[in-house]
Every structure is written in structure tokens, then in C-alpha cells.
Design a protein around this motif. Structure first.
Motif, PDB file in Angstrom:
ATOM      1  N   ASN A 268       1.000  -1.549   0.566  1.00  0.00           N
ATOM      2  CA  ASN A 268      -0.386  -0.100  -0.287  1.00  0.00           C
ATOM      3  C   ASN A 268       0.833   0.888   0.091  1.00  0.00           C
ATOM      4  OD1 ASN A 268      -2.779   0.484  -0.362  1.00  0.00           O
ATOM      5  ND2 ASN A 268      -2.871   1.387   1.970  1.00  0.00           N
ATOM      6  N   SER A 269       1.961   0.971  -0.471  1.00  0.00           N
ATOM      7  CA  SER A 269       3.056   2.133  -0.625  1.00  0.00           C
ATOM      8  C   SER A 269       3.667   1.826  -1.722  1.00  0.00           C
ATOM      9  CB  SER A 269       4.040   2.470   0.546  1.00  0.00           C
ATOM     10  OG  SER A 269       4.719   3.841   0.491  1.00  0.00           O
ATOM     11  N   PRO A 270       3.849   2.939  -2.271  1.00  0.00           N
ATOM     12  CA  PRO A 270       4.831   2.570  -3.752  1.00  0.00           C
ATOM     13  C   PRO A 270       5.951   1.841  -3.525  1.00  0.00           C
ATOM     14  CG  PRO A 270       3.606   4.441  -3.912  1.00  0.00           C
ATOM     15  CD  PRO A 270       3.641   4.131  -2.707  1.00  0.00           C
ATOM     16  N   VAL A 271       6.581   0.829  -4.229  1.00  0.00           N
ATOM     17  CA  VAL A 271       8.061   0.883  -4.526  1.00  0.00           C
ATOM     18  C   VAL A 271       9.372   1.759  -4.867  1.00  0.00           C
ATOM     19  CG1 VAL A 271       9.281  -1.395  -5.572  1.00  0.00           C
ATOM     20  CG2 VAL A 271       7.519  -1.639  -4.329  1.00  0.00           C
ATOM     21  N   THR A 272       9.818   2.058  -4.529  1.00  0.00           N
ATOM     22  CA  THR A 272      11.048   3.251  -4.705  1.00  0.00           C
ATOM     23  C   THR A 272      11.928   2.787  -5.671  1.00  0.00           C
ATOM     24  OG1 THR A 272      12.181   3.223  -2.668  1.00  0.00           O
ATOM     25  CG2 THR A 272       9.813   4.814  -3.092  1.00  0.00           C
ATOM     26  N   ASN A 273      12.937   1.949  -4.499  1.00  0.00           N
ATOM     27  CA  ASN A 273      14.054   0.938  -5.264  1.00  0.00           C
ATOM     28  C   ASN A 273      14.053  -0.092  -5.237  1.00  0.00           C
ATOM     29  OD1 ASN A 273      14.479   2.277  -2.984  1.00  0.00           O
ATOM     30  ND2 ASN A 273      16.012   0.854  -3.050  1.00  0.00           N
ATOM     31  N   TYR A 274      14.666  -0.733  -5.276  1.00  0.00           N
ATOM     32  CA  TYR A 274      15.742  -2.402  -5.050  1.00  0.00           C
ATOM     33  C   TYR A 274      16.955  -3.038  -5.210  1.00  0.00           C
ATOM     34  CZ  TYR A 274      10.464  -3.408  -8.189  1.00  0.00           C
ATOM     35  OH  TYR A 274       9.480  -3.740  -8.364  1.00  0.00           O
ATOM     36  N   VAL A 275      16.590  -3.948  -4.094  1.00  0.00           N
ATOM     37  CA  VAL A 275      18.033  -3.653  -3.394  1.00  0.00           C
ATOM     38  C   VAL A 275      19.278  -5.282  -4.130  1.00  0.00           C
ATOM     39  CG1 VAL A 275      19.811  -3.670  -1.560  1.00  0.00           C
ATOM     40  CG2 VAL A 275      17.707  -2.117  -1.682  1.00  0.00           C
ATOM     41  N   VAL A 276      20.048  -4.790  -4.618  1.00  0.00           N
ATOM     42  CA  VAL A 276      20.833  -6.067  -5.083  1.00  0.00           C
ATOM     43  C   VAL A 276      21.702  -6.629  -4.605  1.00  0.00           C
ATOM     44  CG1 VAL A 276      21.508  -7.190  -7.408  1.00  0.00           C
ATOM     45  CG2 VAL A 276      19.456  -5.300  -7.400  1.00  0.00           C
ATOM     46  N   GLU A 277      22.167  -7.846  -3.845  1.00  0.00           N
ATOM     47  CA  GLU A 277      23.368  -8.155  -3.507  1.00  0.00           C
ATOM     48  C   GLU A 277      23.487  -9.538  -4.150  1.00  0.00           C
ATOM     49  OE1 GLU A 277      22.347  -6.286   0.738  1.00  0.00           O
ATOM     50  OE2 GLU A 277      22.109  -8.490   0.010  1.00  0.00           O
ATOM     51  N   LYS A 278      25.381 -10.133  -4.078  1.00  0.00           N
ATOM     52  CA  LYS A 278      25.403 -10.729  -4.607  1.00  0.00           C
ATOM     53  C   LYS A 278      26.638 -11.435  -3.883  1.00  0.00           C
ATOM     54  CE  LYS A 278      29.441  -8.909  -6.402  1.00  0.00           C
ATOM     55  NZ  LYS A 278      30.474  -8.457  -7.482  1.00  0.00           N
ATOM     56  N   ARG A 279      26.846 -12.743  -3.426  1.00  0.00           N
ATOM     57  CA  ARG A 279      27.805 -13.543  -2.983  1.00  0.00           C
ATOM     58  C   ARG A 279      28.154 -14.923  -3.954  1.00  0.00           C
ATOM     59  NH1 ARG A 279      26.235 -18.620  -0.596  1.00  0.00           N
ATOM     60  NH2 ARG A 279      24.154 -19.078  -0.673  1.00  0.00           N
ATOM     61  N   GLU A 280      29.317 -15.569  -3.463  1.00  0.00           N
ATOM     62  CA  GLU A 280      30.070 -16.325  -4.090  1.00  0.00           C
ATOM     63  C   GLU A 280      29.621 -17.726  -3.775  1.00  0.00           C
ATOM     64  OE1 GLU A 280      34.405 -16.415  -5.014  1.00  0.00           O
ATOM     65  OE2 GLU A 280      34.486 -14.291  -5.201  1.00  0.00           O
ATOM     66  N   PRO A 281      29.573 -18.900  -3.758  1.00  0.00           N
ATOM     67  CA  PRO A 281      28.040 -20.235  -2.972  1.00  0.00           C
ATOM     68  C   PRO A 281      29.462 -20.545  -2.045  1.00  0.00           C
ATOM     69  CG  PRO A 281      28.693 -20.769  -5.062  1.00  0.00           C
ATOM     70  CD  PRO A 281      29.248 -19.006  -5.434  1.00  0.00           C
ATOM     71  N   SER A 282      31.222 -20.587  -2.169  1.00  0.00           N
ATOM     72  CA  SER A 282      31.576 -20.410  -0.774  1.00  0.00           C
ATOM     73  C   SER A 282      31.212 -19.710   0.314  1.00  0.00           C
ATOM     74  CB  SER A 282      33.197 -20.603  -1.467  1.00  0.00           C
ATOM     75  OG  SER A 282      33.362 -19.168  -2.036  1.00  0.00           O
ATOM     76  N   THR A 283      30.931 -17.981   0.464  1.00  0.00           N
ATOM     77  CA  THR A 283      30.801 -17.799   1.285  1.00  0.00           C
ATOM     78  C   THR A 283      29.200 -17.644   1.983  1.00  0.00           C
ATOM     79  OG1 THR A 283      31.378 -15.547   2.297  1.00  0.00           O
ATOM     80  CG2 THR A 283      31.586 -15.382   0.192  1.00  0.00           C
TER      81      THR A 283
ATOM     82  N   GLN B 102      11.591  -1.852  -2.503  1.00  0.00           N
ATOM     83  CA  GLN B 102      12.550  -1.005  -1.015  1.00  0.00           C
ATOM     84  C   GLN B 102      10.772  -0.147  -1.136  1.00  0.00           C
ATOM     85  OE1 GLN B 102      16.351   0.522   0.180  1.00  0.00           O
ATOM     86  NE2 GLN B 102      15.083   0.666   2.420  1.00  0.00           N
ATOM     87  N   ASN B 103       9.656  -0.077  -0.019  1.00  0.00           N
ATOM     88  CA  ASN B 103       9.092   1.657  -0.053  1.00  0.00           C
ATOM     89  C   ASN B 103       8.581   1.902   1.305  1.00  0.00           C
ATOM     90  OD1 ASN B 103       8.235   0.037   2.190  1.00  0.00           O
ATOM     91  ND2 ASN B 103       6.209  -0.714   0.773  1.00  0.00           N
ATOM     92  N   SER B 104       8.471   3.299   1.307  1.00  0.00           N
ATOM     93  CA  SER B 104       8.592   4.162   2.279  1.00  0.00           C
ATOM     94  C   SER B 104       8.747   3.057   3.391  1.00  0.00           C
ATOM     95  CB  SER B 104       7.341   4.678   2.427  1.00  0.00           C
ATOM     96  OG  SER B 104       6.240   4.422   2.890  1.00  0.00           O
ATOM     97  N   VAL B 105       7.724   1.951   4.207  1.00  0.00           N
ATOM     98  CA  VAL B 105       8.520   1.621   5.319  1.00  0.00           C
ATOM     99  C   VAL B 105       9.850   0.667   6.052  1.00  0.00           C
ATOM    100  CG1 VAL B 105       6.980  -0.458   6.451  1.00  0.00           C
ATOM    101  CG2 VAL B 105       6.048   0.922   5.255  1.00  0.00           C
ATOM    102  N   GLY B 106      10.078  -0.196   4.279  1.00  0.00           N
ATOM    103  CA  GLY B 106      11.394  -0.690   4.315  1.00  0.00           C
ATOM    104  C   GLY B 106      11.646  -1.504   3.013  1.00  0.00           C
ATOM    105  N   LEU B 107      12.486  -2.354   3.735  1.00  0.00           N
ATOM    106  CA  LEU B 107      13.622  -3.608   2.723  1.00  0.00           C
ATOM    107  C   LEU B 107      11.834  -5.030   2.964  1.00  0.00           C
ATOM    108  CD1 LEU B 107      17.162  -3.577   2.901  1.00  0.00           C
ATOM    109  CD2 LEU B 107      15.664  -2.593   0.988  1.00  0.00           C
ATOM    110  N   SER B 108      11.109  -5.440   1.309  1.00  0.00           N
ATOM    111  CA  SER B 108      11.000  -6.417   1.078  1.00  0.00           C
ATOM    112  C   SER B 108      12.151  -7.950   2.064  1.00  0.00           C
ATOM    113  CB  SER B 108      10.315  -6.547  -0.259  1.00  0.00           C
ATOM    114  OG  SER B 108      12.187  -7.472  -0.570  1.00  0.00           O
ATOM    115  N   GLU B 109      11.263  -9.062   1.706  1.00  0.00           N
ATOM    116  CA  GLU B 109      11.705 -10.440   2.192  1.00  0.00           C
ATOM    117  C   GLU B 109      13.031 -10.535   0.497  1.00  0.00           C
ATOM    118  OE1 GLU B 109      12.939 -11.894   4.781  1.00  0.00           O
ATOM    119  OE2 GLU B 109      11.681 -10.493   5.952  1.00  0.00           O
ATOM    120  N   PRO B 110      13.905 -10.958   0.777  1.00  0.00           N
ATOM    121  CA  PRO B 110      14.734 -11.177  -0.660  1.00  0.00           C
ATOM    122  C   PRO B 110      14.136 -12.620  -1.270  1.00  0.00           C
ATOM    123  CG  PRO B 110      15.473 -12.688   1.576  1.00  0.00           C
ATOM    124  CD  PRO B 110      15.167 -11.724   2.497  1.00  0.00           C
ATOM    125  N   LEU B 111      13.680 -12.144  -2.695  1.00  0.00           N
ATOM    126  CA  LEU B 111      14.029 -12.957  -4.056  1.00  0.00           C
ATOM    127  C   LEU B 111      14.915 -13.777  -3.918  1.00  0.00           C
ATOM    128  CD1 LEU B 111      12.571 -14.199  -6.050  1.00  0.00           C
ATOM    129  CD2 LEU B 111      13.156 -12.498  -7.641  1.00  0.00           C
TER     130      LEU B 111
END
Length: 221
Positions: A135-150, A183-192
Motif C-alpha cells: 500500500n506504499s509504492p516501491v521506490t527502488n530495488y536492492v541487489v546483492e551478490k555472493r559466491e557459493p563458498s561464502t 523497498q518502499n517508505s516502510v522498509g525492505l521486503s524479504e529477499p528473492l
């Protein structure tokens, strides 16, 4: 006398202006306070979307001779609606309506994460917007990466507004997992999260050219 008594009696009226819309966060506290003055002291009833409401384990109603309060603890999606306070005495009635909205973090971006345009140092990620924006527009997306060994996730970007992102500065022949949060005005979603690691490599390398000496077929004399 009767006229003297009537001078001191008046219908309920607001003592200050209040907002007619109120936004609360999911799980938070919503409070609607309506200050008034009236004589004689009025009775107060509250309704939500036309239905009278009463005190519950999460909803509190409190009224005095100068204000009425409605509080909702642990706000939930179903608490959204139009709340009306009817403040009435023998001289008249004051009706105040307040629209209550509840916002939440967005839902998980829809997957799976698709990886295309893979090279030895970059690849492009694609995903879909979450089903619910909370109920609050998504403003942006946060993208992260990792290597399988960590297990340490590293930030790729926190500013992409589209459901795609070109990941650069990857190591040749290294494998990567990715995750995306809305992400919206409230905070971050759970990750995909991506389920299979993807290796940065040039999939279409040029064939090696073999230089051979020209073959002499015939010689004219």
C-alpha cells in the motif's frame, strides 16, 4: 431561568482541526484523537465503514468531556477503512470521519531471477515486481551478490528502479548467487534469491585461428 441555562448549553464542536486521513504502519500503533467542547457532556459512538465498533484486545475507545480517542494496537491490513465518531448531546451532533490506511513493507519480488547476457565480467539480472507493494509504492530495488563458498552478501546496487540490473566487475570464471529486495517508505521486503550459481565467462569465444603455410599445388615452368 430556562434562557440562562440554554446560553451555557451548546452542540459539540471541534477545538482544533484534525486530518481526515491517517496512515499507520503494519504492526504499529494507530491513534485518532478528536478534541471537542460541548455542554452538556456528549455521548460518543464510533463506527467503521458504517458498523458500530466496540473495544477489543487491539482496539481501545476512550472518551472524556473534551476529547475522544480511538487506538489500534498492532495495526493490520484489515484495520483500513473509514472511521466515524458521532459526538452528540441535547443541542446537536458532531460527526467526524477519518480514513485510516495501513502500509507495510512490500512483498517479495516475483521470481525466478533470470540471468542473461553473461560475459567474463558481467551479467544481466531480470525479475518481476512484488504482487503487493504494501500500500506504499516501491521506490527502488536492492541487489546483492555472493559466491557459493561464502555466506557474506555484498551490495551490487541499492538504487535501481527497474526490474532488471546489469551486474559488472565480476571475476572471470567465478560463480555467483544473487538476491533482490524491494523497498518502499516502510522498509525492505524479504529477499528473492537465485537458486543456482551462475559463472561469469564468455560463452561464445572466437575459434582459434590456425595459420598454415600455403600449399603448393602446381608450378608453371
Amino acid at each position: 431561568s430556562t434562557s440562562a441555562r440554554l446560553i451555557h448549553e451548546f452542540a459539540p464542536r471541534l477545538t482544533r482541526k484534525i486530518d481526515d486521513t491517517l496512515q499507520g504502519r503494519s504492526g504499529g500503533l494507530i491513534r485518532v484523537t478528536i478534541p471537542f467542547k460541548a455542554k452538556p457532556e456528549p455521548t460518543v459512538t464510533w463506527t467503521k465503514d458504517g458498523e458500530e465498533i466496540c473495544r477489543t484486545s487491539r482496539l481501545f475507545l476512550e472518551s472524556t468531556d473534551t476529547y475522544t480517542n480511538m487506538m489500534i494496537k498492532g495495526a493490520q491490513w484489515e484495520d483500513r477503512g473509514e472511521y466515524t465518531a458521532n459526538i452528540e448531546n441535547t443541542q446537536g451532533i458532531l460527526t467526524i470521519k477519518v480514513i485510516v490506511d495501513v502500509v507495510d513493507r512490500p512483498g517479495v519480488p516475483q521470481g525466478p531471477i533470470r540471468v542473461q547476457e553473461i560475459t567474463s565480467n558481467s551479467m544481466k539480472l531480470f525479475w518481476e515486481a512484488p504482487e503487493s507493494d504494501g500500500n506504499s509504492p516501491v521506490t527502488n530495488y536492492v541487489v546483492e551478490k555472493r559466491e557459493p563458498s561464502t555466506n557474506n552478501w555484498r551490495l551490487v546496487t541499492a538504487y535501481t528502479t527497474e526490474t532488471r540490473h546489469q551486474v559488472k566487475r565480476l571475476m572471470n570464471k567465478s560463480s555467483y548467487l544473487f538476491r533482490v529486495m524491494a523497498q518502499n517508505s516502510v522498509g525492505l521486503s524479504e529477499p528473492l534469491e537465485s537458486t543456482e550459481p551462475v559463472t561469469a565467462e564468455d560463452l561464445y569465444s572466437k575459434p582459434d585461428t590456425i595459420e598454415t603455410a600455403p600449399e603448393v599445388v602446381s608450378v608453371d615452368r
